[in-house]
Scaffold this active site. Structure first.
Site, PDB file in Angstrom:
ATOM      1  N   GLY C 509       9.358  12.624   8.896  1.00  0.00           N
ATOM      2  CA  GLY C 509      10.109  13.077   7.728  1.00  0.00           C
ATOM      3  C   GLY C 509       9.851  12.280   6.468  1.00  0.00           C
ATOM      4  CB  SER C 510       7.229   9.852   5.470  1.00  0.00           C
ATOM      5  OG  SER C 510       6.070  10.647   5.523  1.00  0.00           O
ATOM      6  NE  ARG C 549       3.124  -0.412   5.729  1.00  0.00           N
ATOM      7  CZ  ARG C 549       2.547   0.383   4.831  1.00  0.00           C
ATOM      8  NH1 ARG C 549       2.285   1.651   5.121  1.00  0.00           N
ATOM      9  NH2 ARG C 549       2.238  -0.068   3.632  1.00  0.00           N
ATOM     10  CB  THR C 551      11.627   4.979   4.680  1.00  0.00           C
ATOM     11  OG1 THR C 551      11.544   6.213   5.395  1.00  0.00           O
ATOM     12  CG2 THR C 551      12.800   5.038   3.720  1.00  0.00           C
ATOM     13  CE  LYS C 744      18.577  -3.859   6.561  1.00  0.00           C
ATOM     14  NZ  LYS C 744      19.007  -5.222   6.962  1.00  0.00           N
ATOM     15  N   GLY C 747      12.277   3.478  12.057  1.00  0.00           N
ATOM     16  CA  GLY C 747      11.540   4.340  12.990  1.00  0.00           C
ATOM     17  C   GLY C 747      11.485   3.846  14.412  1.00  0.00           C
ATOM     18  CD  GLU C 748       7.856   0.053  15.194  1.00  0.00           C
ATOM     19  OE1 GLU C 748       7.114  -0.384  16.065  1.00  0.00           O
ATOM     20  OE2 GLU C 748       7.954  -0.459  14.054  1.00  0.00           O
TER      21      GLU C 748
END
Lengths: 153, 288, 797
Positions: C509-510, C549, C551, C744, C747-748
């Site tokens: 979704g970036s 990283r 976003t 921040k 994702g992970e």
């Protein structure tokens, strides 16, 4: 090489005549012969549901179906469903509920959802979960897909 | 390379039997077993690809004279939706509910599941409990001949049955069980379906008061074929399902199963699961 | 509020539920993934892999395959003597010469008119092997006399196409140690002396793999001038552009990578794998576009895995609950070649040293070669493994001193402003809030006591709760010389914005979040933005989609470009209207005054700028480089501009008759800085939690004797819809000063602590501590009966 067989069937409402190899899957026919790529290859053995299509009303895994077995039958793929009001409603619900990430499993899930809703318009959460047990998704964790299907009824 | 020379989709059993008599045919109905097996190289296509899915007389579920005939082309979904199956053959209905996924249940046929003869085949265990017979038809000498075999005898090994190459499995017949007979199917797994049974158990009996009659027990995935367990049945027949009878049944089960170790489970674990889950099912029976 | 300060409340997009921009196409089956693209004249490729785990190649006969009608090329290493080694340690030749080191090794490849012909040609290739002793146990790899996996040099012969200064051929290794990592802070011996309780365990973490729903694939094509065009699923297009160029000995400027929409990444596409160079070799050999797509079976057998780890952890604390030391040693099974899996210690040691405050710490990893599958990067990057061990010990130590595990964690948790001995600076840190929120919302403390008190009950069904937390980079990770991302932004005459970003969309979704951030600056609706993000000839440089990283980094970059555009527009508007530019805003498609008076309709105003005497367009560029630092040689440094935190509580039901563990619920609290797109972030967390559930409970890539035994979804079990837990998700918004709108990376994070929480929950339910994964029924059943072999540390020093 296997013999080619002439088949005559209805695809997304349009009559089609095609020559297909006897050992070809319906998935390969749709993608490589007809050129409709919305139906996805995910595993080739009916374990992931990415290739879900509807044949004579019910959903099947196109990878497990012989292309020749489409002869005389009515086949609907995501491209066909998407152009109908129920398909539009499902698409809108999948979009609005955030049920799509990489999207590779999405066409199969939309197809399965359309069958599920048609068959059981009153399906509750548990029935929706069971209804999509044959569709794998690696991105979403299913939660939003379940909500999208509930929201499209 | 595969070399299918001819495709045929006969509309009658006569026609299909004729084609089979000519030899060299790969038979399919739903395709859910044949297609992946061919892709994986476990099945080589014969010269003729024979689609039996269009033979109307192999469809339908009906009852006459106390015998229920289920056409070989009946899909798992059709079994699930049959009030007769749900009402009288609960274990069979449960096995269909645990069968793969909706998409596969819509395509897979009962005949196909039987002919595939997997040691873990879902419908096989309840059908053993129901004393099902399979009906085979062929045209060995120019005329259509039919024979019936008990399912237990029909299954001879993993992927092997007594169906001759020129025969088709046309139907399954089940004599309606006596009044009061109930059956239960247990499939071991972590999810409702889309799973291959590490073990499965079928249990059927009539309860007369607290006493069990007409006890039938079958196991899946603990031997080369799904098997009936006569010694377990004997341990329970005519008895109350009390601790002693249950323990005797569990001991008999341990003797009657011959599980192997594979990537899905070890033989030890399969034994433990047969024991624990049979015990649980029998305790449920005891508690009514 | 005074009249002068009154401003018009602006409609904000931040924190809203914004549907993904690419979702309508995807839900209609219209999106064209790599698999769906066929180029005119395209050939289809297949790879012949080794049938031997470890062997010398004596001969390869491709004659019959070459003669098959429809076959355009059959290649082996002999046909590409100029090929260069690939991978993290440059120890991996795409086509193998001399020796095969695993069953996935590429021996030959075919390009043909169809996939079927290519497959038939493979069957005609004859390879003669001389088997060598296999090495499939990483412990054995360190024993004297173990078979050596890379004893001899291998690599290109430095043919005429090689440019000077490129990578050299792999020189070979006299032992099986591929990589080592050692880190220390304080004095562990002193820490141990100060401890009242010390615990030690050995943990074993298993093989799992990404299972992207879209299988791996690539299409390679050279134009008449020798320029390479790749349609690729890569997550790091700019790094790979350079690497492909080096491998081919051509100028990187002649490599163009187009990324079609990708059917799942999760870290699997951070490295170059041999199939990509092989497709390129075949495209060069045939002068035709060559498409190579895996089957699902191939995907299981020949794509990377998560790093399997054997880990020994020793930890201590004082009786009042202060951590004293932690000592970790791990053995990583590298597999036959070095991909990113070997480097997961970069992340693992952060969790070991800095998740909780621990004064004395020691960390050591050896990654060793074997003939097994090689491990790559996978969402969480070693953190699942490290967190599994560390969080087990947080419970064990709390038990040892009789302290509530939540209190123990709160006492040792990091707080804002902390600079850890490893050099990480926690500007914002919502860790304690994550802990208390997850615990309170799940009734963790009450349930823990209740469940523990019922361990001895007659019921075969036992319930338990477990808590675990995680620390992960949330503001990029400075691994490469730059951790930045570039943006080009243009606004057309009708106020439509084209955002050209280096950041890749992999389903997360970036694209939508970046458009949202730009709209927020420019006061435009989302429909006014088109995002271009998939072509290295167009997009500016970005280091790639990894380390949670995008976003943060690409978001800041997009905001930077949008701000420059806004400044330019407002300056022009100020000049035209005679107001100070600081008084003007962009809102709802207009230049407005603080009172909300609409001065100019934006499109019209831009046209007036364009079609004027000083004709000008609004086009801006911005490159964002986070204010983070490279680690020094001792692995110390503030590598990320922000750090993400999370705590999760798992509640499970264990059936002691079967060993089946049912995950009932996950209560998650994540410090995400700020929620930008609520719909998107929920989706990331739900998906990550279920991926963590799979790691804990269902997924297990069975590798025996170097072979993958379950290369199908039938026996490699992904979680299905009926199995998902209830998920209660809380967002802790710490408003990071450096983050885009305070956000921040996330994702992970959600996948990282599930297995650790489940392990603690199983212990709470049954009293049994299982130190190896996965918690599949038979393994749990064995553990409950004392029949599960516990991992042991028998690794040579």
């Amino acid at each position: 090489m296997s013999a080619k067989v002439e088949i005559d069937f209805t695809l997304n409402g349009v009559r089609e005549q095609r020559a297909v190899a006897a050992d070809m899957s319906a998935l390969a026919m749709l993608r490589d012969v007809v050129g409709l790529t919305g139906t996805k290859y995910g595993c080739g053995e009916g374990e992931c549901g990415a290739c879900t299509i509807r044949v004579d009303g019910v959903t099947l895994n196109a990878c497990l179906m012989f292309a020749v077995d489409c002869d005389g039958r009515e086949v609907t793929t995501i491209e066909g469903l998407a152009a109908t009001p129920p398909g539009e409603k499902l698409r809108a619900s999948f979009v609005e509920h955030g049920a799509v990430q990489c999207g590779f499993c999405t066409p199969g899930l939309v197809m399965q959802a359309s069958h599920l809703i048609e068959k059981n318009p009153g399906a509750g959460e548990e029935e929706i979960r069971r209804g999509i047990e044959g569709n794998l998704c690696r991105c979403t964790g299913y939660r939003k897909i379940i909500e999208a299907i509930a929201g499209a009824k | 390379m595969s070399g299918i020379e001819r495709y045929a989709a006969p509309r009658t059993l006569e026609e299909a039997a004729e084609l089979l008599s000519a030899g060299g045919a790969t038979v399919f109905a739903g395709g859910t077993d044949v297609m992946p097996q061919a892709n994986a190289g476990r099945l080589r296509f014969q010269k003729t690809l024979l689609n039996i899915g269009r033979i109307a007389e192999l469809r339908g579920i009906g009852e006459s004279n106390g015998v229920v005939r289920i056409g070989a082309l009946t899909t798992i979904t059709e079994l699930l939706e049959s009030p007769l199956v749900r009402g009288r053959f609960r274990a069979l209905w449960q096995s269909c509910d645990h069968f793969a996924s909706d998409q596969i249940r819509n395509a897979a046929t009962l005949g196909g599941n039987l002919c595939n003869a997997s040691p873990a085949g879902d419908t096989l265990v309840p059908l053993l409990v129901l004393d099902a017979q399979v009906v085979l038809a062929g045209k060995p000498n120019g005329t259509l001949a039919t024979r019936r075999l008990p399912l237990a005898g029909f299954l001879t090994g993993p992927g092997r049955t007594l169906r001759a190459a020129h025969e088709l499995l046309t139907a399954v017949e089940i004599a309606l069980p006596p009044a009061g007979f109930d059956s239960e199917y247990f499939k071991f797994g972590t999810r409702p379906a889309l799973d291959i049974a590490a073990i499965s158990i079928g249990l059927g009996a009539v309860r007369e008061g607290r006493v069990l009659r007409d006890v039938r027990v079958a196991f899946g995935a603990v031997a080369p074929t799904p098997v009936r367990a006569p010694r377990v049945e004997a341990a329970l027949e005519g008895r109350i399902a009390d601790d002693a009878a249950i323990e005797a049944a569990l001991e008999a089960a341990a003797d009657e199963i011959h599980p192997i170790s594979d990537i899905r489970a070890s033989d030890w674990y399969r034994r433990e699961m047969v024991r624990n889950m049979l015990q649980r099912m029998l305790c449920d029976v005891r508690e009514g | 509020m005074g009249e002068a300060q009154k401003t018009v409340a602006r409609e904000t997009l931040i924190g809203k539920r914004i549907p993904k921009m690419d979702a309508p196409e995807k839900a209609s089956g219209r999106t064209r993934y790599l698999h769906d693209i066929d180029l005119p004249g395209q050939l289809h490729a297949k790879i012949l892999r080794s049938t031997q785990v470890h062997a010398l190649i004596k001969s390869i006969d491709t004659g019959a395959a070459k003669r098959l009608p429809g076959v355009h090329a059959v290649i082996t290493a002999a046909d590409v003597p100029w090929q260069r080694p690939i991978g993290v340690a440059k120890d991996h030749l795409p086509l193998k010469t001399g020796r095969v080191r695993s069953l996935r090794d590429e021996v030959a490849a075919v390009a043909a008119d169809s996939v079927e012909i290519a497959a038939a040609a493979l069957a005609l290739i004859r390879v003669e092997y001389e088997p060598l002793p296999p090495l499939t146990d990483p412990v054995e790899a360190l024993q004297p006399g173990a078979p050596l996996i890379h004893p001899e040099p291998h690599g290109g012969d430095g043919g005429p196409q090689l440019k000077p200064g490129g990578p050299v051929a792999y020189t070979g290794k006299p032992d099986n140690v591929a990589m080592t990592f050692e880190y220390a802070q304080g004095d562990v011996a002193q820490g141990e002396r100060e401890s009242d309780a010390v615990v030690e365990d050995v943990f074993r973490l298993h093989y799992v793999t990404h299972c992207c729903m879209g299988v791996s694939g690539v299409i390679a094509e050279f134009d008449a001038s020798g320029n390479l065009l790749l349609h690729s699923n890569t997550q790091v297009p700019f790094l790979h552009k350079r690497e492909f160029a080096e491998m081919l000995g051509i100028d990187p400027g002649r490599v163009r990578i187009i990324q079609p929409p990708i059917g799942g990444g999760f870290g699997s596409k951070l490295d170059i794998y041999p199939f990509e160079p092989i497709a390129i070799f075949l495209a060069r050999a045939t002068g035709r576009p060559v498409k190579l797509v895996y089957t699902r079976e191939e995907e299981f057998e020949a794509s990377p895995t998560r790093q399997p780890v054997l880990l020994k952890l020793r930890s201590g604390c004082t009786r009042d609950g202060a951590l004293t030391f932690r000592a970790v040693e791990t053995l990583h099974d590298n597999g036959a070649y070095t991909s990113w899996g070997a480097t997961t210690p970069f992340v693992m040691m952060q969790t070991v040293s800095s998740l909780y405050r621990v004064p004395h710490c020691k960390y050591r990893t050896r990654a060793v070669y074997t003939n097994n599958p090689y491990a790559g990067s996978f969402r969480g990057y070693g953190n699942l493994q490290a967190t599994f061990a560390v969080e087990a010990h947080m419970d064990r130590l709390a038990d040892a001193i009789g302290m509530d595990p939540l209190e123990f964690r709160l006492k040792n948790a990091q707080q804002p402003g902390e600079v850890t001995p490893q050099g990480m600076h926690f500007g914002t840190c919502g860790f304690k809030e994550c802990l208390s929120t997850a615990a309170a919302r799940s009734a963790y403390q009450r349930k823990r006591l209740e469940h523990a008190s019922r361990q001895g009950d007659a019921s075969p069904l036992k319930r338990g709760v477990g808590i675990a937390s995680m620390l992960h980079v949330g503001g990029g990770a400075k691994i490469y010389p730059s951790d930045g991302c570039g943006t080009i932004l243009k606004i057309d005459d009708f106020a439509h914005v084209t955002l050209i970003t280096g950041a890749s969309e992999i389903g997360q979704g970036s694209e939508t979040v970046l458009a949202q951030l730009v709209c927020e600056e420019l006061g435009l609706p989302l429909s006014s933005v088109t995002v271009v993000n998939n072509d290295t000839d167009i997009t500016p440089w970005d280091v790639g989609v990894h380390a949670s990283r995008t976003t943060f980094i690409a978001g800041n970059s997009a905001i930077g470009a949008a701000k420059k555009a806004k400044d330019k527009i407002l300056a022009a508007a100020a000049a035209k209207s005679g107001r100070a530019s600081g008084d003007l805003q962009l809102s709802g498609g207009f230049v407005v005054t603080p009172e909300g008076e609409k001065l100019f309709e934006l499109g019209k105003f831009l046209r007036s700028l364009h079609f004027s005497d000083k004709a000008d367009l609004v086009m801006t560029t911005f490159y964002y480089e986070p204010p983070s630092h490279h680690q020094d040689r001792e692995f110390k440094g503030d590598v990320s501009a922000a750090y993400a935190w999370a705590s999760q509580v798992a509640e499970v039901e264990v059936d002691t008759r079967t060993g089946i563990v049912k995950l009932l619920s996950i209560t998650a609290a994540h410090d995400v800085g700020r929620v930008l797109n609520r719909l998107g972030i929920e989706g990331q967390i739900e998906g990550g939690v279920v991926m963590g559930q799979g790691y804990a409970l269902t997924e297990n890539l069975i590798v025996e004797g170097g072979a993958v035994k379950n290369p199908s979804f039938r026996d490699y079990k992904l979680v299905t819809a009926p199995e998902i837990p209830e998920m209660d998700i809380s967002f802790i918004e710490t408003m990071d000063g450096e983050g885009p709108q305070g956000a921040k990376g996330v994702g992970e994070a959600p996948a990282i602590c599930v297995a650790a929480a489940v392990a603690n929950a199983i212990h709470n339910a049954t009293g049994v501590r299982i130190t190896s994964l996965p918690f599949t029924p038979e393994r749990v059943y064995r553990a409950l009966r004392g029949k599960l072999e516990a991992p042991v540390w028998n690794v040579p020093a």
